[in-house]
Design an enzyme around this catalytic site. Structure first.
Site, PDB file in Angstrom:
ATOM      1  N   HIS A  99       0.817  -1.227   0.000  1.00 30.46           N
ATOM      2  CA  HIS A  99       0.000   0.000   0.000  1.00 30.46           C
ATOM      3  C   HIS A  99       0.846   1.272   0.000  1.00 30.46           C
ATOM      4  O   HIS A  99       0.309   2.366  -0.201  1.00 30.46           O
ATOM      5  CB  HIS A  99      -0.939   0.036   1.208  1.00 30.46           C
ATOM      6  CG  HIS A  99      -1.990  -1.031   1.207  1.00 30.46           C
ATOM      7  ND1 HIS A  99      -2.910  -1.172   0.187  1.00 30.46           N
ATOM      8  CD2 HIS A  99      -2.272  -2.029   2.091  1.00 30.46           C
ATOM      9  CE1 HIS A  99      -3.710  -2.207   0.452  1.00 30.46           C
ATOM     10  NE2 HIS A  99      -3.337  -2.746   1.603  1.00 30.46           N
ATOM     11  N   ASP A 159      -2.636 -10.355  -2.614  1.00 31.27           N
ATOM     12  CA  ASP A 159      -3.221  -9.939  -1.338  1.00 31.27           C
ATOM     13  C   ASP A 159      -4.722  -9.645  -1.536  1.00 31.27           C
ATOM     14  O   ASP A 159      -5.145  -9.293  -2.639  1.00 31.27           O
ATOM     15  CB  ASP A 159      -2.493  -8.674  -0.855  1.00 31.27           C
ATOM     16  CG  ASP A 159      -2.876  -8.231   0.553  1.00 31.27           C
ATOM     17  OD1 ASP A 159      -2.115  -8.548   1.488  1.00 31.27           O
ATOM     18  OD2 ASP A 159      -3.920  -7.553   0.716  1.00 31.27           O
ATOM     19  N   HIS A 188      -6.280  -7.117  -0.570  1.00 22.98           N
ATOM     20  CA  HIS A 188      -6.464  -5.688  -0.833  1.00 22.98           C
ATOM     21  C   HIS A 188      -5.685  -5.263  -2.079  1.00 22.98           C
ATOM     22  O   HIS A 188      -4.572  -5.753  -2.320  1.00 22.98           O
ATOM     23  CB  HIS A 188      -5.985  -4.867   0.367  1.00 22.98           C
ATOM     24  CG  HIS A 188      -6.650  -5.256   1.653  1.00 22.98           C
ATOM     25  ND1 HIS A 188      -6.063  -6.135   2.559  1.00 22.98           N
ATOM     26  CD2 HIS A 188      -7.852  -4.914   2.174  1.00 22.98           C
ATOM     27  CE1 HIS A 188      -6.881  -6.295   3.599  1.00 22.98           C
ATOM     28  NE2 HIS A 188      -7.971  -5.573   3.393  1.00 22.98           N
ATOM     29  N   ASP A 228      -4.469 -12.869   3.266  1.00 23.46           N
ATOM     30  CA  ASP A 228      -5.748 -12.402   3.807  1.00 23.46           C
ATOM     31  C   ASP A 228      -6.937 -12.735   2.897  1.00 23.46           C
ATOM     32  O   ASP A 228      -8.063 -12.308   3.161  1.00 23.46           O
ATOM     33  CB  ASP A 228      -5.713 -10.900   4.157  1.00 23.46           C
ATOM     34  CG  ASP A 228      -4.963 -10.046   3.162  1.00 23.46           C
ATOM     35  OD1 ASP A 228      -4.625 -10.549   2.069  1.00 23.46           O
ATOM     36  OD2 ASP A 228      -4.719  -8.860   3.464  1.00 23.46           O
TER      37      ASP A 228
END
Ligand code: SP5
Ligand code: ZN
Length: 353
Positions: free
Chosen positions: A169, A205, A207, A294
Site C-alpha cells: 500500500h 493480497d 487488498h 488475507d
C-alpha cells in the site's frame, strides 16, 4: 527457495488503529511473522537468514521508488513526534488531518513545519501507527526485498522476503494500509536494475496493491497486476478498479481484477489465470509476488473464502509461469493460520504437482 527474514520487525508493534470512530487493537502484529518463520523451520524450503546488504546500496534501492522528501520524513518521524511532546514517547503517531486531493483546496508542495501536519501529508489512513521501531523495521524489510531480488538476479529460482510491516500500500510518497516502504516495488526495481528488461508484479493480497500500482503507473517496463476485493466496498476504496490500465508510456501495463466480497476459490483461481496470462503475454523475465494470505476464509478483516489447502494450488499456478520469482510477505491477519497458509503456497510453488 532462500528466505531473508527481517530481524528488526518486532520493533514495529503498533498499539491501536482507528476503526469506525474507535481505537481497536492492531491486526498487523509481530506474531504474524513469527508463525511463518516457525512453520518454515518445521517444513524447510531452503536457507533462512537475515539479509546482508550494504547500507549505501540499500538507501539507493529505496530511493529508486520513494521520494527524497518522504524518506527524510520517515527517517526522523519518531524523533520529531517525541519532540512535539515528551509524553508522545509512550504513544504511537497517527495522523488526524489530511490535504484532500483537490488542487485548489490544499497545498501539498509546501512542507508544514508541524509534525502532525507532515504525518497527514504523507499518510492516507489512520490505521497505520508509526512507532519507535518503525523506521528500522521498514528499512530491514527493504533490505530483505533487495537481498531476495539480488539472489534471484544471480540465478536462484525464487526467494522470499519474510518481513513486516508489509509494503504494497505504500506509494512513492505515502504510507498507509500498515505499509511504509514498498518492498515489492523495491524488489521489482532492483530486478530491473540488475538487467531484467521486463518485470511483472502479480499481487495476490486481498487488498488492491495501490502503492505498487501508483509507483509504476506510467511505466511500460514493469507490468502491475492485482487480484483483490472490489474497491467499491473494500479497502483501500479509492483505487483498484478494472478501468485503471496505466497512463502515458505505461498505458496498458496495469491490470486490476477486482472480485466481490464473498468470492470463493473457483472464481478467484479463474481471475488468477487471467492474471497469469497477462504476465505471460507481457513477456516478463522476472516476477514479484506480493503475497498476502488475507484471502483466507478465516481472515478477520477480509471477505474471500480460500481454505488452507487451496494455497498449494496457488503456488503451483504461480510456478507454472517458469519465471525467477521474489515473494514479499504482505497481509494475512488470521494469525494462527498465516504460517500454514504462507508455507502451503511457497511449498506449492517449489514442489509443483
Ligand atoms: C497489507 C494489508 O493487508 N493492509 C490492509 C489494511 C487494511 N486496513 C483497514 C482495515 C480495517 C478493518 N478493521 C476491522 C476491525 C474489525 N474489528
Ligand atoms: Zn491485505
Amino acid at each position: 527457495m532462500k528466505t531473508f527474514h527481517n530481524p528488526h520487525h518486532a520493533g514495529h508493534a503498533g498499539q491501536q488503529e482507528m476503526f469506525r470512530g474507535r481505537m481497536v487493537p492492531c491486526h498487523e502484529v509481530p506474531a504474524r511473522l513469527d508463525f511463518v518463520l516457525t512453520e518454515l523451520q518445521r517444513r524447510p524450503l531452503g536457507d533462512i537468514a537475515p539479509p546482508s546488504v550494504d547500507d549505501t546500496a540499500l538507501d539507493a534501492a529505496i530511493a529508486r521508488v520513494h521520494s527524497a522528501r518522504y524518506l527524510d520524513f520517515l527517517a526522523s518521524a519518531w524523533s520529531d513526534w517525541v519532540a512535539m511532546d515528551p509524553a508522545n514517547a509512550q504513544r504511537d503517531a497517527l495522523p488526524s488531518v489530511w490535504p484532500i486531493g483537490n488542487p485548489h483546496a490544499f497545498r501539498t508542495d509546501v512542507l508544514p513545519r508541524n509534525f502532525a501536519a507532515r504525518l497527514g501529508l504523507f499518510s492516507f489512513d489512520s490505521g497505520s501507527p508509526l512507532t519507535a521501531g518503525t523506521w528500522a523495521a521498514a528499512r530491514g524489510g527493504a533490505a530483505c526485498a533487495l537481498a531476495a531480488a539480488h539472489a534471484v538476479a544471480q540465478g536462484e529460482r525464487s526467494a522470499f522476503a519474510l518481513t513486516r510491516p508489509p509494503g504494497h500500500h505504500a506509494g512513492p510518497d505515502f504510507l498507509g494500509g500498515y505499509c511504509f516502504l514498498n518492498n515489492a516495488a523495491i524488489a521489482a526495481q532492483a530486478l530491473r536494475d540488475a538487467g531484467h528488461t521486463k518485470v511483472a508484479v502479480l499481487d495476490v493480497d486481498y487488498h488492491h496493491g495501490n502503492g505498487t500500482q501508483t509507483i509504476f503507473y506510467e511505466r511500460a517496463d514493469v507490468l502491475t497486476v492485482s487480484v483483490h476485493g472490489d474497491p467499491a466496498t473494500e479497502y483501500p476504496f479509492f483505487l483498484g478498479h478494472a478501468d485503471e490500465r496505466g497512463a502515458g508510456a505505461g498505458a496498458g501495463f496495469n491490470l486490476n481484477l477486482p472480485l466481490p466480497r464473498g468470492t470463493g476459490v473457483a472464481a478467484w483461481r479463474a481471475a488468477l489465470d487471467t492474471a497469469l496470462q497477462a504476465v505471460s503475454d507481457f513477456g516478463a523475465s522476472a516476477l514479484v509476488v506480493p503475497m498476502g494470505l488475507d484471502t483466507f476464509e478465516g481472515d478477520p478483516i477480509s471477505g474471500f473464502t480460500l481454505k488452507s489447502a487451496d494455497y498449494a494450488g496457488v503456488g503451483q499456478a504461480l510456478a507454472s509461469l517458469g519465471l525467477p520469482t521474489v515473494f514479499t510477505f504482505e497481509g494475512g491477519y488470521a494469525v494462527d493460520e498465516v504460517g500454514t497458509n504462507a508455507v502451503n503456497l511457497l511449498e506449492g510453488f517449489q514442489r509443483p504437482a
